[in-house]
Motif scaffolding. Structure first.
Motif, PDB file in Angstrom:
ATOM      1  N   ALA A  61      16.821 -44.943  32.721  1.00  0.00           N
ATOM      2  CA  ALA A  61      17.708 -44.660  31.585  1.00  0.00           C
ATOM      3  C   ALA A  61      19.025 -45.418  31.748  1.00  0.00           C
ATOM      4  O   ALA A  61      19.561 -45.977  30.780  1.00  0.00           O
ATOM      5  N   MET A  62      19.517 -45.474  32.998  1.00  0.00           N
ATOM      6  CA  MET A  62      20.760 -46.217  33.243  1.00  0.00           C
ATOM      7  C   MET A  62      20.563 -47.699  32.975  1.00  0.00           C
ATOM      8  O   MET A  62      21.419 -48.371  32.403  1.00  0.00           O
ATOM      9  N   LEU A 121      22.450 -50.090  30.482  1.00  0.00           N
ATOM     10  CA  LEU A 121      23.098 -51.350  30.859  1.00  0.00           C
ATOM     11  C   LEU A 121      22.639 -52.486  29.953  1.00  0.00           C
ATOM     12  O   LEU A 121      23.452 -53.260  29.432  1.00  0.00           O
ATOM     13  N   ILE A 122      21.306 -52.541  29.728  1.00  0.00           N
ATOM     14  CA  ILE A 122      20.768 -53.648  28.930  1.00  0.00           C
ATOM     15  C   ILE A 122      21.277 -53.571  27.496  1.00  0.00           C
ATOM     16  O   ILE A 122      21.633 -54.578  26.889  1.00  0.00           O
ATOM     17  N   LEU A 123      21.327 -52.346  26.952  1.00  0.00           N
ATOM     18  CA  LEU A 123      21.814 -52.210  25.582  1.00  0.00           C
ATOM     19  C   LEU A 123      23.335 -52.319  25.534  1.00  0.00           C
ATOM     20  O   LEU A 123      23.900 -52.936  24.633  1.00  0.00           O
ATOM     21  N   GLY A 124      23.980 -51.712  26.535  1.00  0.00           N
ATOM     22  CA  GLY A 124      25.428 -51.610  26.487  1.00  0.00           C
ATOM     23  C   GLY A 124      26.131 -52.931  26.713  1.00  0.00           C
ATOM     24  O   GLY A 124      27.156 -53.204  26.095  1.00  0.00           O
ATOM     25  N   GLY A 140      20.945 -38.197  30.017  1.00  0.00           N
ATOM     26  CA  GLY A 140      19.861 -38.116  29.038  1.00  0.00           C
ATOM     27  C   GLY A 140      18.503 -38.296  29.704  1.00  0.00           C
ATOM     28  O   GLY A 140      17.546 -37.563  29.414  1.00  0.00           O
ATOM     29  N   GLY A 141      18.402 -39.252  30.624  1.00  0.00           N
ATOM     30  CA  GLY A 141      17.152 -39.493  31.336  1.00  0.00           C
ATOM     31  C   GLY A 141      16.745 -38.294  32.171  1.00  0.00           C
ATOM     32  O   GLY A 141      15.573 -37.899  32.199  1.00  0.00           O
ATOM     33  N   LEU A 142      17.733 -37.701  32.816  1.00  0.00           N
ATOM     34  CA  LEU A 142      17.485 -36.499  33.621  1.00  0.00           C
ATOM     35  C   LEU A 142      16.909 -35.393  32.746  1.00  0.00           C
ATOM     36  O   LEU A 142      15.885 -34.773  33.069  1.00  0.00           O
ATOM     37  N   ALA A 143      17.563 -35.160  31.608  1.00  0.00           N
ATOM     38  CA  ALA A 143      17.099 -34.117  30.694  1.00  0.00           C
ATOM     39  C   ALA A 143      15.671 -34.412  30.237  1.00  0.00           C
ATOM     40  O   ALA A 143      14.824 -33.513  30.181  1.00  0.00           O
ATOM     41  N   GLY A 144      15.402 -35.684  29.935  1.00  0.00           N
ATOM     42  CA  GLY A 144      14.070 -36.056  29.461  1.00  0.00           C
ATOM     43  C   GLY A 144      12.994 -35.776  30.500  1.00  0.00           C
ATOM     44  O   GLY A 144      11.920 -35.261  30.183  1.00  0.00           O
ATOM     45  N   ALA A 145      13.292 -36.096  31.777  1.00  0.00           N
ATOM     46  CA  ALA A 145      12.298 -35.886  32.834  1.00  0.00           C
ATOM     47  C   ALA A 145      11.982 -34.403  32.981  1.00  0.00           C
ATOM     48  O   ALA A 145      10.815 -34.011  33.088  1.00  0.00           O
ATOM     49  N   ILE A 146      13.027 -33.573  32.951  1.00  0.00           N
ATOM     50  CA  ILE A 146      12.788 -32.126  33.083  1.00  0.00           C
ATOM     51  C   ILE A 146      11.961 -31.631  31.897  1.00  0.00           C
ATOM     52  O   ILE A 146      11.002 -30.865  32.048  1.00  0.00           O
TER      53      ILE A 146
END
Lengths: 316, 344
Positions: B121-122, B126-129, B248-254
């Motif tokens: 997610a990071m 980075l790629i988008l940001g 956001g990635g953390l939330a998605g994994a859970i």
């Protein structure tokens, strides 16, 4: 990658690209005009277009077409089409004016930040989509075929059909009228004045709020007419139809240089062509991904677009 | 309206004064009691707070604590740095898909995958940001809006990750400290998410009080001035974006580990907008405000079922209304002292 479809259909894809581009142009003009006067992207503009398609759908329901009739004679069809365009133009234009009053005006007069206006517009946009999703029960609303779409003229791989000619001719007429309004009327002069320098325009006695309302009206009417063309060409709509069409039209406006009317036209036709040709190679499913990549690339490489942004780099 | 503003501000200030005057022991006790109450919530069996149709403990997990976690993450981006990210769901989707794909195709377990979920997610952030954050706010908003949708379209069109049918039979987390994670019981997931939420809050608060926090605030107030005064605006905006993405990635994994099967249709723009509404409603920039917003907006549609069918309509309307009458949300952020002389 398969280029055979692209090569065997080169001219007909090109024609489709122009037709799609003409529809995008009518919508992207709304983004560009509003951007010109407000320096803001009107996030809810795609919903103004969606409301137009809904209005056209409601009008056609009144006629009781089932979709299995013989195609209408051309003259009668043009008459009905003018009715669609008028109703959609009025409904979309009215919604755009209302949107400006509800979502933008108060914030503008308070001098609120850009972020607040964006959030307000995005809220309005989702509100409208969901209201129409509830009303339409999340269904695709199919539009009856009113006109014979078989090609009447064939040359090599180019197939001309009545609907495509209608879109191209109709859109050209609209662009000529718009050009007249912007360059040769008092309203157009007001819009240009506010776009160039809002403060000086106020000092010169221009009623800025009124000009902004008229700009939203103009953008809304154009999107409404665009929605009438869209319905004849695509023959279907749904509550979230505005999203992808809106992203495409916005990309077209950015590609041409947002805030720039001529740029919006060129950008729209260019984007229509790019979409058709890349879909032929990569598959239709990837069309919107391509559009998005183009948007990012343009913003990255030349954010002012092909023809230059009206006011460069102002990062208020 | 003025009255509402005044009274809630007073309440907030009263608590603030008490907090400022409290000694460390009182503060610690307050924290422990509050955290204890939150951990005990699923044990409550109270008809007043119970929700019809779904059990209260599953509502506690999704949406309440899940929305809170995402709102805290999005708040770093939107509230603290003033970057309007309309595609936050993309990071959530990336986290969820990372867990789903890796837990199915690799021998790694949930805990080992979590860093990857956050990392990807990071990386996406980075790629988008890197290109997008150079742009002005409204361009950025539309780019993130497109990005959120593009991630979903790519997921639909990529057969390797299940296409539109998605992925099923995703393993859940292995048991930890004797707590078993089963399909039937949402409580362990609630406790897990709550724990991670507390860690995230702690991390974000530490950052906010230090240099990045000051930089974000300066960028939010006036980016040009911040840049002129020597703040590396792109760097700090990028950090905000990446940190938000990681949460956001953390939330998605859970989420993926709890519901056990995911489809692209779970990750529509509506979710981005709901989280944004939580942030806007609660009070942009104030961590407690956005949690309050997430709790109210998550809970109201579950409790009042008639609202749930109309929740996006309601959320959209709420955003317009809030911006027009109370742009700083229910619990506005407290201005730092060095900002206080500047009124507004």
């Amino acid at each position: 990658m398969d280029f055979s479809i692209l090569i065997s259909n080169f001219w007909s894809l090109g024609l489709d690209g122009l037709v799609v581009g003409a529809i995008y142009a009518l919508i992207s003009l709304g983004y560009t005009l509003v951007y010109g006067v407000l320096r803001l992207i009107n996030f809810a503009h795609s919903e103004i277009f969606m409301i137009g398609t809904m209005a056209v759908y409601l009008v056609v329901l009144q006629f009781g077409f089932t979709g299995y009739e013989d195609p209408l004679p051309l003259i009668k069809f043009i008459g009905i089409f003018l009715l669609f365009a008028t109703v959609a133009g009025i409904v979309s234009g009215g919604s755009a004016v209302l949107l400006e009053i509800v979502a933008y005006r108060r914030l503008r007069n308070m001098g609120a930040s850009r972020l607040s206006s964006l959030i307000s517009a995005i809220g309005a946009s989702f509100f409208l989509v969901e209201v129409f999703r509830k009303i339409s029960d999340s269904k695709n609303l199919d539009f009856p075929r009113l006109i014979n779409k078989d090609p009447f003229f064939t040359a090599g791989t180019l197939y001309l059909s009545a609907d495509k000619v209608l879109v191209l001719v109709g859109a050209t007429i609209i662009f000529l009228i718009l050009n007249r309004i912007i360059n040769h009327t008092k309203l157009g002069m007001g819009i240009r004045a506010v776009s160039q320098d809002e403060r000086t325009a106020i000092l010169m006695g221009v009623n800025v709020n009124r000009i902004i309302s008229y700009t939203f009206l103009l953008g809304g009417v154009l999107a409404g007419v665009g929605s009438a063309f869209y319905m004849v060409f695509y023959e279907t709509t749904k509550a979230n139809v505005g999203f992808l069409v809106g992203i495409s039209a916005f990309t077209a406006a950015v590609l041409g240089g947002i805030g720039n009317v001529r740029g919006a036209l060129v950008g729209s036709f260019a984007l229509g062509l790019i979409q058709q040709y890349t879909s032929a190679v990569l598959g239709y499913n990837w069309r919107d991904v391509v559009t998005f990549v183009i948007l990012v690339l343009v913003l990255l490489i030349k954010p002012t677009g092909l023809f230059g942004e009206a006011l460069q780099k102002a990062r208020v | 309206m003025a009255l509402m503003k005044a009274s809630s501000l007073n309440l907030r200030d009263k608590f603030g004064d008490w907090w400022d005057g409290a000694n460390p022991a009182q503060r610690t006790i307050f924290r422990i009691v509050l955290i204890g109450i939150f951990y005990a919530l699923p044990m409550l069996n109270n008809p007043i707070i119970d929700t019809p149709e779904t059990s209260f403990s599953s509502v506690l997990f999704y949406p309440l604590v899940m929305f809170s976690l995402m709102a805290v993450g999005l708040n770093v981006v939107v509230g603290k740095s003033g970057i309007l990210d309309l595609g936050y769901v993309a990071f959530f989707a990336i986290g969820a898909y990372t867990h789903a794909v890796m837990s199915i195709h690799t021998p790694l377990n949930f805990w080992e995958i979590l860093p990857f979920a956050m990392g990807f997610a990071m990386l996406a952030g980075l790629i988008l940001g890197l290109p997008a954050l150079r742009l002005r706010g409204d361009y950025l908003a539309i780019i993130t809006l497109g990005f959120g949708e593009i991630v979903r379209i790519v997921a639909v069109n990529t057969e390797a990750i299940g296409g539109s049918a998605g992925l099923t039979d995703i393993p859940g987390p292995d048991s930890i400290f004797g707590v078993e994670f089963t399909v039937m019981d949402p409580r362990p997931y609630y406790w897990l998410t709550l724990t991670l939420l507390l860690v995230v809050i702690w991390g974000v608060m530490r950052l906010s009080q230090r240099k990045p926090g000051r930089a974000w605030e300066a960028i939010r107030e006036d980016e040009d001035v911040a840049e002129f005064m020597g703040v590396a605006t792109l760097k700090y905006k990028l950090w905000a974006f990446i940190i938000g993405g990681a949460v956001g990635g953390l939330a998605g994994a859970i989420y993926a580990s709890q519901i056990r099967s995911i489809q692209p249709e779970l990750f529509t723009l509506n979710l981005s907008i709901m989280i944004l509404a939580c942030v806007v409603f609660g009070g942009m920039g104030n961590i407690w405000g956005v949690i309050l917003g997430a709790v109210i907006l998550g809970y109201a549609p579950e409790k009042l079922r008639f609202l749930s069918d109309y929740r996006i309509i309601f959320f959209g309307l709420l955003m317009v209304v809030m911006m027009n009458i109370r742009p700083n949300g229910l619990l506005p952020r407290k201005k730092r002292e060095h900002f206080q002389e500047k009124n507004k």
